[in-house]
Design an enzyme around this catalytic site. Structure first.
Site, PDB file in Angstrom:
ATOM      1  N   LYS A  49     -27.413   6.468  21.709  1.00 19.43           N
ATOM      2  CA  LYS A  49     -27.853   5.219  21.070  1.00 19.43           C
ATOM      3  C   LYS A  49     -27.213   4.020  21.771  1.00 19.43           C
ATOM      4  O   LYS A  49     -27.871   3.009  22.020  1.00 19.43           O
ATOM      5  CB  LYS A  49     -27.499   5.250  19.573  1.00 19.43           C
ATOM      6  N   GLN A  93     -23.568   7.037  11.712  1.00 18.46           N
ATOM      7  CA  GLN A  93     -24.099   8.330  12.141  1.00 18.46           C
ATOM      8  C   GLN A  93     -23.851   9.379  11.057  1.00 18.46           C
ATOM      9  O   GLN A  93     -22.720   9.578  10.623  1.00 18.46           O
ATOM     10  CB  GLN A  93     -23.436   8.758  13.464  1.00 18.46           C
ATOM     11  N   ASP A 116     -31.666   2.116   9.996  1.00 19.32           N
ATOM     12  CA  ASP A 116     -32.024   3.540   9.865  1.00 19.32           C
ATOM     13  C   ASP A 116     -33.074   3.744   8.765  1.00 19.32           C
ATOM     14  O   ASP A 116     -33.710   4.794   8.696  1.00 19.32           O
ATOM     15  CB  ASP A 116     -30.772   4.363   9.529  1.00 19.32           C
TER      16      ASP A 116
END
Ligand code: NDP
Length: 283
Positions: A49, A93, A116
């Site tokens: 990422k 994460q 997200d």
């Protein structure tokens, strides 16, 4: 023989578009990337990422916290990032280590920075057709279909799996695109008779090579979300497989995503898109 949907190429095209948009618009977007603990798979995802950010011209700000970080400490960092005008998107994460409640973490992220798309606010917005962040993997599935000229409007769409991160949002998105959508799960009776009706079959079941040719209507578009690691020594050098038995389904389907190189690369590309969207929303 099915046409291969090249997720790698489509993901690259999206990253290039994001990079061009950033350069042309003087956009100074920033993404906070938070990793708690040292799970090897999570470390790889986070590094990928950060690399994608660098490619696109997004500033990534990295927070690597030890395994024994308390929930309180993590929530306080999220609060700080929520209030930092220099940060446009926040990514924690997942999974977080045991002892930290994942739901508390997801809900702590401001809906304005939830790139997200996992928060209740983002999921609720998707359900009622409001603007909001759409989680990256399901959004990537729609991009794969659209950019392969596969029309969703009026099509029979079957989603196998109803997880909050893939199955349910994928179904909501297909519905938003005017597909006629059926969602199936582990209690579904005679799954094959339902999947065989699908013009578009999205598989997110988490079981290696579960979907064989008997589940697929000839000519259907098959999107395989699954990712499973294999022992290359026992699998003719193959390191990964999906939820779909590719060799068997490929001759029957009209379109198919490979694993790797199908849905997988799309997730990060959509994260880049969401981060730029967050910047624009905040300016
Ligand atoms: P989950 O395990 O959370 O969900 C699996 C779903 O499949 C559940 O809804 C379950 O039903 C359903 N299911 C299980 N067995 C059957 C069956 N026999 N018949 C019909 N449905 C069944 O998985 P995820 O959604 O998180 O992930 C699915 C796959 O996608 C995994 O391989 C994962 O690694 C991969 N993945 C890939 C991503 C990417 O970037 N490419 C991102 C996220 C996931 P029930 O609800 O009844 O239990």
């Amino acid at each position: 023989m099915a046409k291969l949907i090249d997720g790698k190429a489509i993901s690259q095209a999206i990253r290039d578009e994001v990079r061009d948009e950033i350069a042309a618009g003087g956009i100074k977007a920033s993404l906070a990337v938070v990793l708690v603990g040292n799970d090897p798979a999570s470390t790889v995802y986070v590094n990928n990422k950060k690399k994608a950010c660098e490619y696109c011209g997004i500033r990534s700000v990295s927070y690597e916290l030890p395994e024994d970080t308390t929930e309180e400490k993590l929530l306080s960092l999220i609060d700080e990032l929520n209030n930092d005008p220099e940060i446009n998107g926040i990514l924690v994460q997942l999974p977080v280590p045991k002892g930290i409640n994942e739901d508390h973490v997801i809900e702590a992220i401001s809906p304005m920075k939830d790139v997200d798309g996992f928060s209740k606010a983002s999921v609720g917005a998707l359900s009622i057709g409001d603007k909001g962040f759409v989680s990256c993997t399901p959004a990537g599935i729609i991009e794969l279909l659209k950019r392969s000229d596969i029309d969703i409007d009026g099509k029979r769409c079957v989603v196998v799996g109803r997880s909050n991160i893939v199955g349910k949002p994928a179904a909501m998105l297909l519905l938003r695109e005017n597909g006629t959508v059926t969602v199936t799960h582990s209690h579904t009776k005679d799954l094959a008779s339902i999947t065989r009706e699908a013009d578009i079959l999205v598989v997110a079941i988490g079981k290696p090579e579960f979907i064989t040719s008997e589940y697929v209507k000839p000519g259907a578009a098959v999107i395989d979300v699954g990712i499973h690691r294999l022992d290359p020594e026992k699998n003719n050098g193959k390191k990964l497989c999906g939820d779909v038995k590719f060799d068997e389904v490929e001759p029957v389907a009209g379109y198919i995503t490979p694993v790797p190189g199908g849905v997988g690369p799309m997730t990060i590309a959509m994260l880049m898109k969401n981060t730029v969207a967050a910047y624009k929303m905040q300016h």
